[in-house]
Structure formats: C-alpha cells, structure tokens
Motif scaffolding. Structure first.
Motif, mmCIF file in Angstrom:
data_model
loop_
_atom_site.group_PDB
_atom_site.id
_atom_site.type_symbol
_atom_site.label_atom_id
_atom_site.label_comp_id
_atom_site.label_asym_id
_atom_site.label_seq_id
_atom_site.Cartn_x
_atom_site.Cartn_y
_atom_site.Cartn_z
ATOM 1 N N GLU A 103 0.838 -1.206 0.000
ATOM 2 C CA GLU A 103 0.000 0.000 0.000
ATOM 3 C C GLU A 103 0.867 1.247 0.000
ATOM 4 O O GLU A 103 0.573 2.234 -0.690
ATOM 5 C CB GLU A 103 -0.922 0.022 1.232
ATOM 6 N N ARG A 104 1.951 1.194 0.768
ATOM 7 C CA ARG A 104 2.837 2.355 0.854
ATOM 8 C C ARG A 104 3.608 2.556 -0.447
ATOM 9 O O ARG A 104 3.772 3.686 -0.899
ATOM 10 C CB ARG A 104 3.810 2.180 2.021
ATOM 11 N N VAL A 105 4.063 1.467 -1.047
ATOM 12 C CA VAL A 105 4.728 1.587 -2.348
ATOM 13 C C VAL A 105 3.755 2.210 -3.353
ATOM 14 O O VAL A 105 4.118 3.103 -4.127
ATOM 15 C CB VAL A 105 5.215 0.216 -2.854
ATOM 16 N N GLY A 106 2.515 1.731 -3.324
ATOM 17 C CA GLY A 106 1.502 2.271 -4.226
ATOM 18 C C GLY A 106 1.257 3.749 -4.011
ATOM 19 O O GLY A 106 1.091 4.511 -4.970
ATOM 20 N N ALA A 107 1.252 4.185 -2.748
ATOM 21 C CA ALA A 107 1.037 5.605 -2.447
ATOM 22 C C ALA A 107 2.165 6.454 -3.017
ATOM 23 O O ALA A 107 1.945 7.583 -3.465
ATOM 24 C CB ALA A 107 0.932 5.811 -0.936
ATOM 25 N N HIS A 108 3.381 5.921 -3.021
ATOM 26 C CA HIS A 108 4.524 6.643 -3.578
ATOM 27 C C HIS A 108 4.436 6.786 -5.099
ATOM 28 O O HIS A 108 5.118 7.628 -5.686
ATOM 29 C CB HIS A 108 5.828 5.921 -3.229
ATOM 30 N N LEU A 109 3.603 5.956 -5.713
ATOM 31 C CA LEU A 109 3.481 5.963 -7.176
ATOM 32 C C LEU A 109 2.089 6.353 -7.658
ATOM 33 O O LEU A 109 1.832 6.385 -8.860
ATOM 34 C CB LEU A 109 3.837 4.575 -7.724
ATOM 35 N N LEU A 110 1.184 6.603 -6.706
ATOM 36 C CA LEU A 110 -0.220 6.923 -7.006
ATOM 37 C C LEU A 110 -0.899 5.786 -7.761
ATOM 38 O O LEU A 110 -1.649 6.007 -8.718
ATOM 39 C CB LEU A 110 -0.341 8.238 -7.782
ATOM 40 N N ILE A 111 -0.618 4.558 -7.326
ATOM 41 C CA ILE A 111 -1.266 3.385 -7.889
ATOM 42 C C ILE A 111 -1.772 2.523 -6.732
ATOM 43 O O ILE A 111 -1.474 2.778 -5.570
ATOM 44 C CB ILE A 111 -0.308 2.559 -8.783
ATOM 45 N N SER A 112 -2.547 1.503 -7.057
ATOM 46 C CA SER A 112 -3.090 0.634 -6.011
ATOM 47 C C SER A 112 -2.015 -0.289 -5.447
ATOM 48 O O SER A 112 -0.960 -0.490 -6.062
ATOM 49 C CB SER A 112 -4.232 -0.217 -6.587
ATOM 50 N N ALA A 113 -2.306 -0.867 -4.289
ATOM 51 C CA ALA A 113 -1.381 -1.813 -3.670
ATOM 52 C C ALA A 113 -1.172 -3.021 -4.582
ATOM 53 O O ALA A 113 -0.060 -3.543 -4.699
ATOM 54 C CB ALA A 113 -1.913 -2.252 -2.310
ATOM 55 N N GLU A 114 -2.245 -3.473 -5.224
ATOM 56 C CA GLU A 114 -2.147 -4.634 -6.110
ATOM 57 C C GLU A 114 -1.256 -4.339 -7.313
ATOM 58 O O GLU A 114 -0.430 -5.166 -7.712
ATOM 59 C CB GLU A 114 -3.545 -5.052 -6.585
ATOM 60 N N ASP A 115 -1.415 -3.136 -7.886
ATOM 61 C CA ASP A 115 -0.563 -2.750 -9.017
ATOM 62 C C ASP A 115 0.899 -2.621 -8.584
ATOM 63 O O ASP A 115 1.817 -2.959 -9.332
ATOM 64 C CB ASP A 115 -1.042 -1.438 -9.623
ATOM 65 N N ALA A 116 1.102 -2.128 -7.359
ATOM 66 C CA ALA A 116 2.465 -2.000 -6.837
ATOM 67 C C ALA A 116 3.090 -3.379 -6.652
ATOM 68 O O ALA A 116 4.267 -3.591 -6.970
ATOM 69 C CB ALA A 116 2.452 -1.241 -5.509
ATOM 70 N N LYS A 117 2.308 -4.320 -6.163
ATOM 71 C CA LYS A 117 2.801 -5.687 -5.966
ATOM 72 C C LYS A 117 3.159 -6.329 -7.305
ATOM 73 O O LYS A 117 4.176 -7.015 -7.428
ATOM 74 C CB LYS A 117 1.751 -6.526 -5.235
ATOM 75 N N ASN A 118 2.332 -6.098 -8.310
ATOM 76 C CA ASN A 118 2.609 -6.636 -9.639
ATOM 77 C C ASN A 118 3.865 -6.005 -10.233
ATOM 78 O O ASN A 118 4.634 -6.681 -10.931
ATOM 79 C CB ASN A 118 1.416 -6.397 -10.557
ATOM 80 N N LEU A 119 4.068 -4.728 -9.931
ATOM 81 C CA LEU A 119 5.289 -4.060 -10.389
ATOM 82 C C LEU A 119 6.505 -4.689 -9.714
ATOM 83 O O LEU A 119 7.555 -4.884 -10.343
ATOM 84 C CB LEU A 119 5.219 -2.563 -10.072
ATOM 85 N N GLY A 120 6.358 -5.023 -8.440
ATOM 86 C CA GLY A 120 7.433 -5.692 -7.722
ATOM 87 C C GLY A 120 7.777 -7.033 -8.352
ATOM 88 O O GLY A 120 8.957 -7.389 -8.500
ATOM 89 N N LYS A 121 6.749 -7.787 -8.742
ATOM 90 C CA LYS A 121 6.976 -9.079 -9.391
ATOM 91 C C LYS A 121 7.719 -8.894 -10.711
ATOM 92 O O LYS A 121 8.579 -9.700 -11.059
ATOM 93 C CB LYS A 121 5.636 -9.781 -9.638
ATOM 94 N N ARG A 122 7.376 -7.839 -11.446
ATOM 95 C CA ARG A 122 8.026 -7.576 -12.730
ATOM 96 C C ARG A 122 9.533 -7.416 -12.562
ATOM 97 O O ARG A 122 10.316 -7.832 -13.427
ATOM 98 C CB ARG A 122 7.412 -6.300 -13.341
#
Length: 222
Positions: A103-122
């Motif tokens: 959630e915090r990563v997502g807030a830093h990028l203005l995206i959802s927590a799920e999108d941030a997690k998927n970005l992490g997987k990438r």
C-alpha cells in the motif's frame, strides 16, 4: 533547585532505560532485517513466540499491556522484536522495514497496492521496502520505469498544480506523491473517524468537517 531536580530526573530516566534496553551493535543500520534469521518470526514475519516469552518482553521493556496484548499485529511485533534484539534502535528499524507494505509503495506511485505488488513481481522484488529502495535509484530505471515516472510527474502536477513537480528528484517525487496520495489520505481520514466515533464512516463522511476545531476530518497524515 529546579535544574538540579531536572538533572536527577534525567539520570534516573537514563538508568531505567539502561536497565530495559541493551545498546544496539555498531552495524545495526546495515543489517538486512528482511532476511534476518529471527527466533520469534517465521520467513513470512508471522509471530512464533511463546506466551511466556512475550509476557516477559512486555514487562522487561515496559510496554503498556493493554495496548499490546491482543491488539493489532504491529503492536505485538514491537514486543516480539524487543524480545529478539533487546534494544529499541534495532527493533524500530526492523519493524519499519517489515511493516512497509505494498500500500505504501503504491502511495509513492499513485497506484493501487495490487498494481504495486505486480510491479514488484516484474522486477523480482519480494519485499515492499526493497522495492521502494529499488525505485528510488534511477540506475534501475529501464524504459518502462522511465515512462512510469514521467506519467507520475504529470499526474502529480494535475493533482497539486505545483510546477516544482517537474524538477523533483525521483526520491523526492515519490515522497511528494505519498504525501498527496488521495487513497492514502482517504484511508487515514477513515481511520481517524473510526477512532473518534467507534464506527466505520460512510464515504460521504470522509473528508467532511463537522465544524469543530479538532475535527478528525481536518487532520493530515504524516
């Protein structure tokens, strides 16, 4: 006389603190707390401590029992990490990195927590904290991330209208996005409302002031 009393109080407090907390090792800031071999946490940071050891940590480290026993995970984690390390410096640093969520990563990028997690997987980043560190280093930015941050600048400018966004470093851009994140602010205000009123707010109540000077909906997150 007052100065002498203040000095005595300081010495006494320091003595008490010294009795309940060991000194952190010199290298405590460079330890990898996300892969550390914990005695009282498993590899997924789930707590695995006996009730006896937990209670001993509560007493030894002067936690307020009613605030940590049977409460949320982060409160229990504080007690467990003090049992693990015996000093506040390591415990706080470890808790910060463990509790750093998608959630915090997502807030830093203005995206959802799920999108941030998927970005992490990438980018093969398992831990949210490490993903945040990875993103802040422009050496890691491929064409995809360069486009992502270009879009973040545009979105943050539309959100704030502040031209300084164009000149912010990547790290400061992420911090500013976190401060201005509508999702983060909404969650914070909803939490404040529930603390104040003992119930979850309706969407129409979030961000709406009741007119009091100390209204929970006029507070701002750190």
């Amino acid at each position: 006389m007052r100065n002498f009393f203040t000095f005595c109080l300081f010495v006494f407090s320091a003595f008490i603190y010294g009795q309940t907390s060991d000194a952190a090792p010199a290298n405590y800031k460079v330890i990898d707390y996300l892969t550390y071999p914990y005695k009282y946490l498993d590899k997924d940071f789930k707590i695995k401590i006996s009730d006896k050891t937990f209670q001993e940590s509560v007493v030894k480290n002067q936690f307020i029992a009613s605030r940590v026993i049977g409460k949320k995970y982060t409160d229990s984690l504080s007690v467990v990490l003090m049992a693990e390390f015996g000093n506040w410096e390591q415990s706080r640093l470890a808790q910060f990195k463990i509790s750093y969520g998608w959630e915090r990563v997502g807030a830093h990028l203005l995206i959802s927590a799920e999108d941030a997690k998927n970005l992490g997987k990438r980018y093969e980043q398992v831990y949210p904290y490490k993903m945040s560190v990875f993103l802040r280093d422009e050496k890691n930015h491929d064409a995809y991330l360069k486009t992502l941050f270009q879009n973040l600048r545009k979105e943050l400018f539309l959100l704030t209208g502040d031209k300084k966004v164009d000149n912010l470093s990547i790290s400061k851009l992420m911090d500013e996005a976190n401060r201005k994140s509508p999702d983060r602010i909404k969650l914070y205000l909803a939490t404040q409302f529930e603390k104040e009123h003992g119930r979850k707010p309706k969407d129409s109540e979030i961000g709406k002031s009741c007119g009091r000077n100390d209204c929970c909906q006029t507070r701002t997150p750190d």
